[in-house]
Structure formats: C-alpha cells, structure tokens
Design an enzyme around this catalytic site. Structure first.
Site, PDB file in Angstrom:
ATOM      1  CB  THR A 133      -0.574   0.244   1.255  1.00  0.00           C
ATOM      2  OG1 THR A 133      -1.066   1.534   1.265  1.00  0.00           O
ATOM      3  CG2 THR A 133       0.169   0.057   2.515  1.00  0.00           C
ATOM      4  CE1 TYR A 157      -4.301  -1.421   4.765  1.00  0.00           C
ATOM      5  CE2 TYR A 157      -3.618   0.011   3.579  1.00  0.00           C
ATOM      6  CZ  TYR A 157      -4.114  -0.987   3.680  1.00  0.00           C
ATOM      7  OH  TYR A 157      -3.647  -1.247   2.364  1.00  0.00           O
TER       8      TYR A 157
HETATM    9  N1  UFG Z   1     -12.882  10.558   3.036  1.00  0.00           N
HETATM   10  C1  UFG Z   1     -13.776  11.773   3.636  1.00  0.00           C
HETATM   11  N2  UFG Z   1     -14.570  10.783   3.879  1.00  0.00           N
HETATM   12  C2  UFG Z   1     -14.976   9.877   3.789  1.00  0.00           C
HETATM   13  C3  UFG Z   1     -14.168   8.917   3.621  1.00  0.00           C
HETATM   14  C4  UFG Z   1     -13.102   9.415   3.041  1.00  0.00           C
HETATM   15  O1  UFG Z   1     -13.324  13.008   3.586  1.00  0.00           O
HETATM   16  O2  UFG Z   1     -16.044   9.381   4.259  1.00  0.00           O
HETATM   17  C5  UFG Z   1     -11.576  10.728   2.805  1.00  0.00           C
HETATM   18  C6  UFG Z   1     -10.254  10.661   3.325  1.00  0.00           C
HETATM   19  O3  UFG Z   1      -9.950  11.535   4.386  1.00  0.00           O
HETATM   20  C7  UFG Z   1      -8.737  10.628   2.535  1.00  0.00           C
HETATM   21  C8  UFG Z   1      -9.566  10.490   1.545  1.00  0.00           C
HETATM   22  O4  UFG Z   1     -10.912  10.565   1.610  1.00  0.00           O
HETATM   23  O5  UFG Z   1      -8.531  11.783   2.296  1.00  0.00           O
HETATM   24  C9  UFG Z   1      -9.260   9.008   1.037  1.00  0.00           C
HETATM   25  O6  UFG Z   1      -9.728   8.475   1.893  1.00  0.00           O
HETATM   26  P1  UFG Z   1     -10.509   6.721   2.026  1.00  0.00           P
HETATM   27  O7  UFG Z   1     -10.483   6.405   2.592  1.00  0.00           O
HETATM   28  O8  UFG Z   1     -10.785   6.266   0.557  1.00  0.00           O
HETATM   29  O9  UFG Z   1      -8.641   6.082   1.320  1.00  0.00           O
HETATM   30  P2  UFG Z   1      -7.260   5.913   2.021  1.00  0.00           P
HETATM   31  O10 UFG Z   1      -6.767   7.738   1.295  1.00  0.00           O
HETATM   32  O11 UFG Z   1      -7.813   6.381   3.615  1.00  0.00           O
HETATM   33  O12 UFG Z   1      -6.668   4.250   1.739  1.00  0.00           O
HETATM   34  C10 UFG Z   1      -7.127   3.960   0.933  1.00  0.00           C
HETATM   35  C11 UFG Z   1      -6.539   2.452   1.146  1.00  0.00           C
HETATM   36  C12 UFG Z   1      -5.071   2.403   1.555  1.00  0.00           C
HETATM   37  C13 UFG Z   1      -3.984   3.116   1.089  1.00  0.00           C
HETATM   38  C14 UFG Z   1      -4.090   4.297   0.635  1.00  0.00           C
HETATM   39  C15 UFG Z   1      -3.896   5.162  -0.547  1.00  0.00           C
HETATM   40  O13 UFG Z   1      -7.156   1.801   1.603  1.00  0.00           O
HETATM   41  O14 UFG Z   1      -4.513   1.134   1.212  1.00  0.00           O
HETATM   42  O15 UFG Z   1      -5.742   4.357   0.192  1.00  0.00           O
HETATM   43  O16 UFG Z   1      -3.732   6.391  -0.770  1.00  0.00           O
HETATM   44  F1  UFG Z   1      -2.550   2.974   1.620  1.00  0.00           F
END
Ligand code: UFG
Length: 346
Positions: A133, A157
């Site tokens: 990741t 994670y």
């Molecule tokens: N976000 C919101 N509202 C929500 C959900 C997410 O504002 O309801 C924001 C988060 O705060 C973040 C962005 O959208 O800024 C992306 O969040 P995600 O939960 O969609 O994804 P993450 O970036 O947290 O994580 C994902 C994968 C990981 C990986 C990561 C790398 O789950 O495995 O992307 O970019 F490491």
C-alpha cells in the site's frame, strides 16, 4: 458509458495453465485478479475465510474457505495444489480502523502473512506477489512519491504492510529460489466493466463508495474529513486507480517473475491526484444526485497528499493502464453500486 474493450478476455491463454494460489481471492481486488487470471488461462485456487469476501465473487477456479491463522489447513491446501506462484491479498484494509484497533491489524496483516510465508517455504513456492500500500510512505516529502522514498507509515495499517515487505526482502535475500513483487496500491476504486463483481461492503469507509451510497440514500450525508490541509482546496489529494488496471498489474508482475526477473517493488497508480472535493463533485455529476455533504474535522492517520510515481511499473513491468480517467472510474463504480443494491434485495 463507454469503456475500453476488455483485451484480457479477447487475448486468451497467456497463463499456460500455471497454478496460482490466491489468498483473499473472494475480496474486492482479489476477485478481479482471479477473474483476469481465469481469462488468461491460469489455474487458480482461492483461499479465503469469507470474513469480508463473498463466494459469488470467485468467478474462476476452486474456492477453499480457510483462515491464514490455520497453518495446518493452509499447508494441506497449498501442498495439494502445488502452486507455481502465490498472490497474497487477504488483509484488513481500513486506515481509520487500524488506528482504533492496531493489534487486529498486526495480527491479521502481519502475523498471518508470516504464517503464509512459512507455509510457502514448506511448499517450495518460489514466486509471490504481495498487496502492499501507499500507506507505507506515511507523509512523503515529495509527490509523486517514488518507490525508493523512505518508509515512514503514520498508521498501523501502513506499518503492518511495511513489516511484511521487510519479511519478504529478508527472505528473498537469503533464499535465492524465492522472488517476490510487492505492489503498493494507491486508492483503488470502480468495478468489473461487465458488472459481475465490485466492492461488496455494507458499511464502506472509502471515499468514492461512501459518496455513491450516500447518493443512493444509504447514508444521511457524506462527511469531508478536513478542509484545512495544505492543498489547493484544503482537502486531501489521492491517486485513484481503476481496479481493472490494478488487477492487470498483478498479471504483469506474475509474468515478470515467471520470466525469471528479479524481485521488485512497484507503485500502482496513475501519477495524478484529485482532491476529496473534486471527487465529491464528480460523484454528484455522475449520479445526478445533489446529496448532502458536511465538513468534519480531520480523520486520524490521513496524509494530505499521496500520488504515485509510476515510471518504474510502466518501464519494468510494461504495465499499460486503460481506465485512467476519474469520471469513468466513478461511472463504473456507480453502475456496480446499483447492481449490488439489487443483489442485496434479492
Ligand atoms: N474521506 C472523506 N470522507 C469519507 C471517506 C474518506 O473525506 O467519508 C477522505 C479521507 O479523509 C481521505 C480521502 O477521502 O482524505 C481518501 O480516503 P479513503 O478512506 O477513501 O482512502 P485512504 O486514502 O484512507 O486509504 C486508501 C487505502 C489504503 C491506501 C491508501 C493510499 O485504503 O490501502 O488509500 O492512498 F494505503
């Protein structure tokens, strides 16, 4: 919606009957890879405990319901199948949950990976592909981030995945007959263009899916976590990659290892980023639904910006993405969400 034609279905049996053991093949990304492996003529065994995966998502090969913690069953299944390679997906995937419950992540994503590696060694598996990741980088000094940037995860994670990468590097260092590819996924989204499989989460936390389910009325509002980041519109920036392109990176990595090439680590992303606000606006355009959006404080463990440097995977794995467009990623995800909703009703 127009999507590029599915070349993998047309081009036939590149897999030459090789045997691939897939952990987590009933899950979101795993099931897309299993489907592409089948289309390319590979033989597949999926080993999955169905904790978040679904048996209907395994469209090719055999499914064995088992847990990675059950080393005995894992060994018996692998010894019977005698794989040419292993692809390891089975893991928990939510950054925020890992912050709340770190031991759950170290148990499943690290300790169980160790079990798997021990069983792989007992079965003389010489090739492994690991789902890593972008979270291993933490807050990178530069974006797009390159594979040789320091690993500095800011959540359990990412730390759990970084540790497994270390196991793989150390094992490959001492075992000349063991090679691996670690694929560092950026933000994976969308679904099978034919609508057979996609994300199957009732309570998703990922942005695109959460926004689409809000548009379908399944959540009262979408919360934007943090509008005070040091980015042009104040919200976090991510590199969203279509699951079909991510799946094809696994097939490219397999070919790389089967051609006797060396172990390697590759970012999987398009090399460009979109802010949370841009994603939310595109979801509203694609769905035609003006769903409620609220701003909330920052979510623990979120880096402000993550964009993949992807020159290495383009060059060394000859990976050629075909769905590199945010709008069509969201259109595919929207199509799937409606199919999944009907599936859940029946
Ligand atoms: N976000 C919101 N509202 C929500 C959900 C997410 O504002 O309801 C924001 C988060 O705060 C973040 C962005 O959208 O800024 C992306 O969040 P995600 O939960 O969609 O994804 P993450 O970036 O947290 O994580 C994902 C994968 C990981 C990986 C990561 C790398 O789950 O495995 O992307 O970019 F490491």
């Amino acid at each position: 919606m127009t999507l590029p034609q599915d070349r993998s279905i047309l081009s036939g049996a590149g897999g030459s009957g090789k045997r691939i053991f897939v952990t987590g093949g009933a899950g979101y990304i795993g099931s897309h890879v299993v489907r592409q492996l089948g289309e390319q003529g590979y033989q597949v065994l999926t080993y999955d405990n169905l904790s978040t995966g679904n048996d209907w998502a395994v469209l090719h090969g055999e499914l064995v319901v088992g847990d990675l913690a059950d080393s005995e069953k894992l060994w018996r299944t692998m010894a019977r199948f005698r794989p040419d390679a292993v692809i390891h997906f089975a893991a928990f995937i939510e950054v925020a949950e890992s912050v709340r419950n770190p031991l759950k992540y170290f148990r499943n994503n690290t300790a169980n990976a160790l079990n798997l590696l021990e069983v792989c060694r007992k079965c003389a598996v010489g090739a492994l592909i690991f789902s890593s990741t972008a979270a291993v980088y933490g807050i990178p000094e530069r974006n797009p981030v390159q594979e040789d940037a320091p690993l500095s995860p800011i959540n359990p994670y990412g730390a759990a995945k970084a540790m497994t990468e270390r196991f793989l590097a150390d094992l490959a260092f001492v075992e000349p007959d063991f090679r691996y590819v670690s694929l560092r996924y950026f933000n994976v989204a969308s679904a099978d263009p034919q609508g057979r499989i996609g994300q199957a989460y009732r309570n998703p936390t990922h942005l695109i899916t959460r926004a689409l389910k809000t548009a379908l009325g399944q959540f009262p509002r979408l919360e934007i976590f943090g509008t005070d980041y040091d980015t042009p519109d104040g919200t976090c920036i991510r590199d969203y990659i279509h699951v079909e392109d991510l799946a094809s990176a696994h097939l490219a990595a397999l070919e790389h290892l089967f051609h006797g090439r060396s172990s390697g680590i590759f970012n999987c992303g398009y090399g460009k980023g979109y802010s949370v606000k841009e994603v939310v606006e595109t979801v509203a355009e694609v769905t035609g639904v003006d769903f409620p959006v609220a701003t909330s404080p920052r979510r623990e463990g979120d880096p402000p910006m993550l964009i993949a440097g992807n020159e290495k995977i383009l060059r060394e794995l000859s990976w050629r993405p075909r769905y590199d467009e945010l709008r069509s990623i969201i259109e595919g995800a929207w199509n799937w969400e409606k199919i999944y909703l009907e599936k859940m009703k029946s």
